[in-house]
Motif scaffolding. Sequence first.
Motif, PDB file in Angstrom:
ATOM      1  N   SER A   1      -1.815  11.984  -1.458  1.00 17.68           N
ATOM      2  CA  SER A   1      -1.989  10.489  -1.149  1.00 17.68           C
ATOM      3  C   SER A   1      -2.750  10.332   0.049  1.00 17.68           C
ATOM      4  CB  SER A   1      -0.925   9.587  -1.612  1.00 17.68           C
ATOM      5  OG  SER A   1       0.175  10.022  -0.436  1.00 17.68           O
ATOM      6  N   ARG A   2      -2.550  11.270   1.278  1.00 11.53           N
ATOM      7  CA  ARG A   2      -2.994  11.013   2.401  1.00 11.53           C
ATOM      8  C   ARG A   2      -4.395  11.407   2.315  1.00 11.53           C
ATOM      9  NH1 ARG A   2       0.515  14.328   6.499  1.00 11.53           N
ATOM     10  NH2 ARG A   2      -0.644  15.954   5.566  1.00 11.53           N
TER      11      ARG A   2
ATOM     12  N   PHE B   1      -7.613   3.259  -4.264  1.00  8.17           N
ATOM     13  CA  PHE B   1      -6.727   4.238  -3.736  1.00  8.17           C
ATOM     14  C   PHE B   1      -7.345   5.310  -2.891  1.00  8.17           C
ATOM     15  CE2 PHE B   1      -5.126   8.442  -4.390  1.00  8.17           C
ATOM     16  CZ  PHE B   1      -3.656   8.269  -4.295  1.00  8.17           C
TER      17      PHE B   1
ATOM     18  N   CYS C   1      -5.601   4.935   0.883  1.00 10.00           N
ATOM     19  CA  CYS C   1      -4.754   5.922   1.198  1.00 10.00           C
ATOM     20  C   CYS C   1      -5.271   6.929   2.169  1.00 10.00           C
ATOM     21  CB  CYS C   1      -4.273   6.416  -0.222  1.00 10.00           C
ATOM     22  SG  CYS C   1      -3.459   5.274  -1.118  1.00 10.00           S
TER      23      CYS C   1
ATOM     24  N   PRO D   1       0.813  -1.143   0.042  1.00  7.68           N
ATOM     25  CA  PRO D   1      -0.089   0.181   0.106  1.00  7.68           C
ATOM     26  C   PRO D   1       0.706   1.174   0.066  1.00  7.68           C
ATOM     27  CG  PRO D   1      -0.119  -0.987   2.114  1.00  7.68           C
ATOM     28  CD  PRO D   1       0.766  -1.948   1.130  1.00  7.68           C
ATOM     29  N   HIS D   2       2.008   1.083   0.544  1.00  2.11           N
ATOM     30  CA  HIS D   2       2.822   2.574   0.467  1.00  2.11           C
ATOM     31  C   HIS D   2       3.368   2.736  -0.950  1.00  2.11           C
ATOM     32  CE1 HIS D   2       2.917   2.329   4.823  1.00  2.11           C
ATOM     33  NE2 HIS D   2       3.249   1.090   4.855  1.00  2.11           N
TER      34      HIS D   2
ATOM     35  N   PRO E   1      -1.181  10.369  -8.099  1.00  2.00           N
ATOM     36  CA  PRO E   1      -1.885  10.823  -6.824  1.00  2.00           C
ATOM     37  C   PRO E   1      -1.731  12.219  -6.777  1.00  2.00           C
ATOM     38  CG  PRO E   1       0.122   9.397  -6.196  1.00  2.00           C
ATOM     39  CD  PRO E   1      -0.195   9.050  -7.608  1.00  2.00           C
TER      40      PRO E   1
ATOM     41  N   GLY F   1      -6.074  10.795  -0.400  1.00  5.41           N
ATOM     42  CA  GLY F   1      -6.928  10.083  -1.283  1.00  5.41           C
ATOM     43  C   GLY F   1      -7.327  10.849  -2.499  1.00  5.41           C
TER      44      GLY F   1
ATOM     45  N   CYS G   1       0.319   4.138  -2.678  1.00  6.91           N
ATOM     46  CA  CYS G   1      -0.261   5.362  -2.220  1.00  6.91           C
ATOM     47  C   CYS G   1       0.729   6.572  -2.852  1.00  6.91           C
ATOM     48  CB  CYS G   1      -0.534   5.645  -1.021  1.00  6.91           C
ATOM     49  SG  CYS G   1      -1.975   4.588  -0.237  1.00  6.91           S
TER      50      CYS G   1
ATOM     51  N   TRP H   1      -6.425  11.987  -6.634  1.00  5.14           N
ATOM     52  CA  TRP H   1      -5.739  11.624  -7.649  1.00  5.14           C
ATOM     53  C   TRP H   1      -6.196  12.478  -8.910  1.00  5.14           C
ATOM     54  CZ3 TRP H   1      -8.629   9.898 -11.646  1.00  5.14           C
ATOM     55  CH2 TRP H   1      -9.792   9.563 -11.554  1.00  5.14           C
TER      56      TRP H   1
END
Length: 102
Positions: free
Chosen positions: A56-57, A76, A80, A38-39, A53, A59, A42, A61
Amino acid sequence: MKSAFAFFILASALCLSPATAHKISPGIYTQVPYNNNPHKFCRLGMPHHGWVPLVSRLGTWTPISQYYNPQWTRTFERVCAAGGRPAGGGGKYKPRDPAAAL
């Protein structure tokens, strides 16, 4: 015969009740691309699907191609954004159980 049937019903009820009593919440976990990392997902987004993205924190994009594939965008947004929430929390993400913040 009736006592054997009653015993069977009672035994099956005792065996099944602990399994149904403890339900596990599904949480946020979902399969993601990049070998289920996931890292990396994201951080990079899916450039070969035509989107990357923004933050990303949160979510968010953006498409980078006219022909983007939205296959992983919902994943995502959910995964994320959940990763950017504080663990011990403040605000609306504060856990209800005080022991959960330890």
